[in-house]
Design a protein around this motif. Structure first.
Motif, PDB file in Angstrom:
ATOM      1  N   SER A  60      31.697  53.317  63.256  1.00 35.17           N
ATOM      2  CA  SER A  60      30.686  54.322  63.603  1.00 35.17           C
ATOM      3  C   SER A  60      31.295  55.652  64.049  1.00 35.17           C
ATOM      4  O   SER A  60      30.743  56.717  63.760  1.00 35.17           O
ATOM      5  N   THR A  63      32.526  57.334  60.912  1.00 37.36           N
ATOM      6  CA  THR A  63      31.332  57.772  60.174  1.00 37.36           C
ATOM      7  C   THR A  63      30.795  59.062  60.767  1.00 37.36           C
ATOM      8  O   THR A  63      30.467  60.006  60.039  1.00 37.36           O
ATOM      9  N   SER A  64      30.726  59.127  62.080  1.00 35.93           N
ATOM     10  CA  SER A  64      30.255  60.323  62.763  1.00 35.93           C
ATOM     11  C   SER A  64      31.146  61.524  62.444  1.00 35.93           C
ATOM     12  O   SER A  64      30.654  62.615  62.137  1.00 35.93           O
ATOM     13  N   ILE A 104      23.591  61.701  61.492  1.00 36.64           N
ATOM     14  CA  ILE A 104      24.674  60.715  61.403  1.00 36.64           C
ATOM     15  C   ILE A 104      25.845  61.132  62.289  1.00 36.64           C
ATOM     16  O   ILE A 104      26.450  60.298  62.962  1.00 36.64           O
ATOM     17  N   SER A 105      26.146  62.426  62.316  1.00 31.17           N
ATOM     18  CA  SER A 105      27.298  62.892  63.102  1.00 31.17           C
ATOM     19  C   SER A 105      27.040  62.843  64.610  1.00 31.17           C
ATOM     20  O   SER A 105      27.980  62.754  65.396  1.00 31.17           O
ATOM     21  N   THR A 108      26.712  57.279  67.383  1.00 32.30           N
ATOM     22  CA  THR A 108      27.683  56.256  67.017  1.00 32.30           C
ATOM     23  C   THR A 108      26.984  54.906  66.882  1.00 32.30           C
ATOM     24  O   THR A 108      27.633  53.868  66.881  1.00 32.30           O
ATOM     25  N   GLN A 113      22.954  55.136  61.797  1.00 37.23           N
ATOM     26  CA  GLN A 113      23.726  55.845  60.777  1.00 37.23           C
ATOM     27  C   GLN A 113      23.401  55.302  59.382  1.00 37.23           C
ATOM     28  O   GLN A 113      23.196  56.068  58.444  1.00 37.23           O
TER      29      GLN A 113
END
Length: 176
Positions: A60, A63-64, A104-105, A108, A113
């Motif tokens: 996560s 991804t962020s 998404i950013s 976490t 997400q």
């Protein structure tokens, strides 16, 4: 009289040659513009694929971070440099792309997400469909998540379930 005709022919030859050189220069410049057009959206696509890959790893934080990079790529696109058909679709999806990348950013929470990634994938699909991607792009579908995503690889690696159901899904379309 002969000298006048020869002089006239020489002048005409020079003028036509100059026009031809100028026309070729203009063609070269517009060819360069096409390369810029492709690379503008390519950075958005590459950032999207990095977000997908981070989701596959179920990471996560990564991804962020990758979504933040996507946000930067989205804001760097110069709309006036896009081809007409890309510009039309860009205007339809840019707000949603931006909102999804921000969402998404800014979290976490892997579940959130992944849920937002569904919408991000739809907008990216709409955009990539009108582009001429450098390589084939595979639209893949997971029945368990009831969601699509895009991949540069034909092999299924599911971003919605990561390692728990890595190969769940199938290729439903190839975009060339």
């Amino acid at each position: 009289m002969k000298k006048s005709i020869i002089a006239l022919a020489t002048v005409l030859t020079v003028v036509f040659s100059a026009n031809n050189i100028q026309a070729n220069t203009i063609k070269s410049e517009s060819g360069t513009t096409e390369i810029v057009d492709a690379s503008q959206l390519q950075s958005v696509y590459d950032a999207y694929f990095n977000v997908k890959d981070a989701l596959i790893k179920s990471d996560s934080k990564l991804t962020s971070a990758k979504a933040a990079t996507l946000l930067t790529a989205i804001s760097a696109v110069k709309m006036d440099k896009l081809k007409s058909n890309e510009h039309t679709v860009w205007m339809k999806v840019v707000k949603k792309l931006t909102a999804d990348a921000k969402s998404i950013s800014s979290t976490t929470d892997l579940k959130k997400q992944r849920e937002t990634f569904k919408s991000l994938s739809k907008s990216t699909y709409d955009l990539i469909k009108v582009s001429n991607p450098e390589q084939p792009i595979y639209k893949q579908y997971c029945p368990m998540a009831d969601a699509d995503w895009l991949s540069k690889e034909k092999a299924v690696k599911n971003p919605y379930y990561g390692s728990s159901m890595l190969t769940c899904g199938n290729v439903v379309e190839t975009i060339k």
